[in-house]
Write a protein that holds these residues in place. Structure first.
Motif, PDB file in Angstrom:
ATOM      1  N   UNK A 156       0.628  -1.137  -0.208  1.00  0.00           N
ATOM      2  CA  UNK A 156      -0.125   0.120  -0.134  1.00  0.00           C
ATOM      3  C   UNK A 156       0.674   1.001  -0.063  1.00  0.00           C
ATOM      4  N   UNK A 157       1.727   1.119  -0.240  1.00  0.00           N
ATOM      5  CA  UNK A 157       2.702   1.947  -0.632  1.00  0.00           C
ATOM      6  C   UNK A 157       2.643   2.914  -1.358  1.00  0.00           C
ATOM      7  N   UNK A 158       2.629   4.480  -1.526  1.00  0.00           N
ATOM      8  CA  UNK A 158       2.619   5.231  -2.580  1.00  0.00           C
ATOM      9  C   UNK A 158       4.478   5.140  -2.453  1.00  0.00           C
ATOM     10  N   UNK A 159       4.445   5.045  -4.443  1.00  0.00           N
ATOM     11  CA  UNK A 159       5.779   4.952  -4.790  1.00  0.00           C
ATOM     12  C   UNK A 159       6.498   6.391  -5.818  1.00  0.00           C
ATOM     13  N   UNK A 160       7.811   5.996  -5.145  1.00  0.00           N
ATOM     14  CA  UNK A 160       8.659   7.363  -6.039  1.00  0.00           C
ATOM     15  C   UNK A 160       9.718   6.155  -6.446  1.00  0.00           C
ATOM     16  N   UNK A 161       9.819   6.083  -7.831  1.00  0.00           N
ATOM     17  CA  UNK A 161      11.075   6.094  -9.288  1.00  0.00           C
ATOM     18  C   UNK A 161      12.134   7.067  -9.040  1.00  0.00           C
ATOM     19  N   UNK A 162      13.418   6.514  -8.702  1.00  0.00           N
ATOM     20  CA  UNK A 162      14.427   7.743  -9.299  1.00  0.00           C
ATOM     21  C   UNK A 162      14.894   6.442 -10.829  1.00  0.00           C
ATOM     22  N   UNK A 163      14.958   7.305 -11.640  1.00  0.00           N
ATOM     23  CA  UNK A 163      15.721   6.249 -12.684  1.00  0.00           C
ATOM     24  C   UNK A 163      16.665   6.526 -13.342  1.00  0.00           C
ATOM     25  N   UNK A 164      17.661   5.379 -13.679  1.00  0.00           N
ATOM     26  CA  UNK A 164      18.625   5.388 -14.884  1.00  0.00           C
ATOM     27  C   UNK A 164      18.221   5.211 -15.654  1.00  0.00           C
ATOM     28  N   UNK A 165      18.645   6.042 -16.745  1.00  0.00           N
ATOM     29  CA  UNK A 165      18.182   5.356 -18.373  1.00  0.00           C
ATOM     30  C   UNK A 165      16.963   5.597 -18.430  1.00  0.00           C
TER      31      UNK A 165
END
Length: 216
Positions: free
Chosen positions: A47-56
């Motif tokens: 049930x998490x609020x998600x944040x993706x720190x993305x390379x590529x």
């Protein structure tokens, strides 16, 4: 709960290079894609609020469409910084204020219970570290992004990274809790172990595909 996932787009030749040297870049990227999907879905199950720190770029990635679909509703920001530690600091700043649990894409066997245990540790501590069996760490939770500035000079991906991270935080007068240890998947032995212990994960199915000569 807010979870920050720091990851690379699973592009052949750019992820899991140690595994790729043994099984081929395309198969290694397929394993990375499965691991990232497992991680995202564990966060969703929590049930998490998600944040993706993305390379590529996910448009170039194995299973990029499936990963993009799984990320619906998540915030996504590009990684910034010259070193991995610098990128972590920026990623936490991008994730914003309040309690955050940061994980990577190397623990496809992460569970709701494991994520919750890390989050609960913030009740009594400024930060919580989840040690990895190889000397690194699989999770770093913090009450506020300023906490992570104290790890900017820590060398990552060494046998002493977890210890050095804890010392850096404590030198800055942060209280640090410790979560259960997990195995990061970096080598063939790691992959075999995790796939055997958690056979129902996407990662385990992808690993069985590698063993039979397929990546699906």
């Amino acid at each position: 709960m807010k979870v920050l996932v720091v990851a690379k787009a699973p592009v052949a030749g750019q992820v899991k290079t140690r595994l790729g040297a043994r099984i081929g870049a395309q198969r290694a990227a397929a394993l990375a894609a499965a691991a990232l999907l497992d991680t995202i879905h564990a966060c969703r199950d929590a049930g998490a609020q998600g944040h993706l720190s993305l390379s590529g770029d996910l448009r170039d990635a194995v299973d990029g469409e499936a990963i993009s679909a799984a990320l619906e509703g998540w915030a996504i920001s590009p990684q910034r910084g010259d070193t991995f530690a610098e990128r972590l600091v920026h990623a936490h700043a991008d994730a914003g204020p309040g309690p955050v649990v940061q994980i990577g894409m190397d623990t496809p066997h992460v569970t709701v219970a494991a994520l919750t245990a890390v989050t609960d540790g913030l009740t009594d501590h400024d930060a919580v570290l989840g040690p990895a069996a190889d000397g690194g760490w699989w999770a770093l939770a913090r009450r506020d992004p300023d906490v992570v500035r104290d790890v900017a000079q820590v060398r990552m991906s060494t046998r002493n990274t977890c210890t050095d991270t804890r010392r850096a935080l404590e030198r800055a007068c942060r209280t640090v809790g410790i979560a259960p240890t997990m195995t990061d998947v970096d080598t063939l032995a790691d992959a075999e172990l995790v796939a055997a212990l958690f056979p129902d994960t996407r990662f385990a199915r992808a690993w069985r595909g590698v063993s039979t000569g397929s990546t699906r």
